[in-house]
Design a protein around this motif. Structure first.
Motif, short mmCIF file in Angstrom:
data_model
loop_
_atom_site.label_atom_id
_atom_site.label_comp_id
_atom_site.label_asym_id
_atom_site.label_seq_id
_atom_site.Cartn_x
_atom_site.Cartn_y
_atom_site.Cartn_z
N GLN A 1 0.84 -1.18 0.00
CA GLN A 1 0.00 0.00 0.00
C GLN A 1 0.88 1.24 0.00
OE1 GLN A 1 -3.28 1.00 -0.12
NE2 GLN A 1 -2.47 3.08 0.05
N ARG A 2 0.79 2.01 -1.07
CA ARG A 2 1.54 3.26 -1.12
C ARG A 2 0.83 4.29 -0.25
NH1 ARG A 2 3.55 6.34 -6.65
NH2 ARG A 2 4.71 8.04 -5.62
N CYS A 3 1.56 4.95 0.60
CA CYS A 3 0.97 5.95 1.50
C CYS A 3 0.22 6.99 0.67
CB CYS A 3 2.06 6.61 2.33
SG CYS A 3 1.49 7.98 3.35
N THR A 4 -1.08 7.12 0.90
CA THR A 4 -1.87 8.06 0.11
C THR A 4 -1.50 9.51 0.39
OG1 THR A 4 -3.61 8.00 1.81
CG2 THR A 4 -3.83 6.48 -0.05
N VAL A 5 -1.06 9.82 1.60
CA VAL A 5 -0.66 11.19 1.93
C VAL A 5 0.56 11.59 1.10
CG1 VAL A 5 0.21 12.70 3.74
CG2 VAL A 5 -1.64 11.10 4.24
N HIS A 6 1.57 10.71 1.06
CA HIS A 6 2.75 10.99 0.26
C HIS A 6 2.40 11.06 -1.23
CE1 HIS A 6 4.86 9.70 3.95
NE2 HIS A 6 5.86 10.45 3.50
N PHE A 7 1.54 10.15 -1.65
CA PHE A 7 1.18 10.09 -3.08
C PHE A 7 0.46 11.38 -3.50
CE2 PHE A 7 -1.60 8.10 -6.51
CZ PHE A 7 -0.61 8.22 -7.47
N LYS A 8 -0.50 11.84 -2.71
CA LYS A 8 -1.22 13.07 -3.05
C LYS A 8 -0.29 14.28 -3.03
CE LYS A 8 -4.57 12.18 -0.08
NZ LYS A 8 -5.82 12.33 0.74
N LYS A 9 0.64 14.30 -2.10
CA LYS A 9 1.61 15.40 -2.07
C LYS A 9 2.46 15.41 -3.35
CE LYS A 9 2.10 16.03 2.91
NZ LYS A 9 3.02 15.90 4.08
N ASN A 10 2.87 14.23 -3.79
CA ASN A 10 3.66 14.14 -5.02
C ASN A 10 2.86 14.63 -6.23
OD1 ASN A 10 5.82 13.08 -3.62
ND2 ASN A 10 5.28 10.95 -4.05
N LEU A 11 1.58 14.27 -6.26
CA LEU A 11 0.74 14.70 -7.37
C LEU A 11 0.54 16.22 -7.34
CD1 LEU A 11 -2.00 11.90 -7.28
CD2 LEU A 11 -0.16 12.17 -8.96
N ILE A 12 0.30 16.77 -6.17
CA ILE A 12 0.08 18.22 -6.05
C ILE A 12 1.34 18.99 -6.40
CG2 ILE A 12 -0.39 20.07 -4.39
CD1 ILE A 12 -2.35 18.14 -3.01
#
Length: 394
Positions: free
Chosen positions: A252-263
């Motif tokens: 499971q990729r951390c969604t918080v880190h993933f959303k930050k990367n996208l933003i």
């Protein structure tokens, strides 16, 4: 229990009180009492009071020697009685040994809780009137070694951990007269009782596939079974080590880190609505709903060339970021990110900032391990995340 009756020399006590400041009066009284107590112990050992003769005597008196004793009020110097054959021993030092132990543990607790050795030195001076060197305080922390080592190597085969969180943070360590960065690897988990636990830690070189692989091998060597889900950031070496060591386990990729990367890949201005639409994807309850929201997002913004990079990243990392949705809904909020581990990291940082640079790798393992032990004890006092739910259920 043996009882002693004895009379104190009141003239000596009066002289000590009159010729001392108030801070030393208590010490003087204790010295007189303990000296007299040891004298009576020697009389009992010899089976004859002082200044008497008897055919039943066991040995002969042989003067005194001085020895210091550390008490809560400070250090005192005592006159310890001796016998000719050397068989007599007093119980005073054994009985008060726990005072020294409590004193040592107090200093250890101060260090572990983020008090610098310099401040500990000053506290000891203020409380006990004794000066101790910084190196002495540091050497006391070595007493933590066997305790931390035993905790770090405890068996993990008595419990199943369906969800495991892993991360690494960097600390500064002196090595070969240089200051280098080293990684502290940490693993926490949620067990089948819905409780959080700290599984283990390791201090090693910077993050790499080999280092993560060795860390996982140690956990497995202690009896850790393959979990259902491992939650972490997207470090390539970490992902590869998970695939190698835990066959059949989902990542499971951390969604918080993933959303930050996208933003971070988006333009800086006029992205409020885009960010809200992106957030809706991960507010979904099921993989199907999340996938539908993702397709709507791509369709809506595919004509915006400024978001091409964001859309590519979303498609590449989407499946790894929604693995938590295949688990029971009650777990979603707890297993979709490494936020719980980030809070633990903050607690470690708070203590680590006081030390700044560890003198060696072992000292880092020792003190940070003690911090984790303290945190683990705190977790035991907390209630389960929820009740009447089992991992894998509906």
């Amino acid at each position: 229990m043996t009882h002693f009756q004895f009379n104190l020399n009141m003239d000596d006590l009066k002289e000590s009180v009159l010729n001392s400041n108030m801070e030393s009066v208590m010490k003087s009284m204790i010295v007189l009492v303990l000296n007299e107590y040891m004298e009576k112990e020697r009389d009992d050992h010899l089976n004859i009071p002082r200044h008497q003769r008897s055919l039943e005597r066991q040995d002969y008196r042989n003067g005194y020697y001085e020895r210091e004793l550390l008490l809560k009020i400070g250090r005192v110097k005592l006159r310890v009685p001796r016998t000719r054959n050397g068989e007599f021993t007093t119980s005073v030092f054994e009985r008060y040994k726990r005072c020294d132990q409590a004193f040592t543990l107090a200093m250890l607790e101060m260090v572990v809780n983020g008090v610098s050795t310099r401040k500990v030195k000053n506290v000891v001076k203020e409380l006990c009137g004794e000066s101790v060197s910084k190196s002495f305080v540091s050497s006391l922390t070595e007493k933590l070694d066997p305790i931390v080592r035993q905790w770090a190597e405890r068996p993990l085969n008595t419990e199943y951990y369906p969800y495991i969180f892993v991360d690494a943070l960097y600390i500064k360590v002196r090595e070969h007269h240089k200051v280098v960065s080293k990684a502290m690897y940490i693993a926490t988990a949620i067990n089948t009782k819905h409780e959080r636990e700290v599984l283990g830690m390791k201090v090693d070189h910077e993050e790499s596939y080999e280092a993560w692989k060795e860390f996982f091998e140690r956990l497995k060597g202690r009896g850790l079974q393959s979990p259902k889900l491992i939650i972490s950031d997207a470090h390539s070496g970490l992902k590869k080590a998970i695939q190698k060591e835990f066959v059949g386990t989902s990542w499971q990729r951390c969604t918080v880190h993933f959303k930050k990367n996208l933003i971070q890949s988006m333009p800086k201005k006029d992205m409020g609505e885009v960010k809200r639409d992106l957030k809706r994807i991960f507010d979904s309850v099921s993989p199907e709903d999340a996938r539908e929201s993702k397709e709507k997002f791509i369709t809506q913004y595919s004509d915006n060339t400024k978001l091409d990079k964001t859309i590519r990243k979303l498609e590449d990392g989407f499946d790894d970021a929604i693995q938590y949705m295949t688990e029971p809904k009650d777990y979603h909020v707890y297993i979709r990110s490494t936020n719980s581990l980030e809070r633990l990291n903050q607690e470690i940082r708070r203590r680590e900032r006081v030390i700044r640079i560890f003198p060696n790798t072992q000292s880092a393992f020792r003190l940070l391990g003690a911090v984790l032990m303290d945190y683990a004890d705190m977790l035991k006092l907390k209630r389960p995340l929820f009740v009447n739910k089992k991992p894998g259920g509906n």
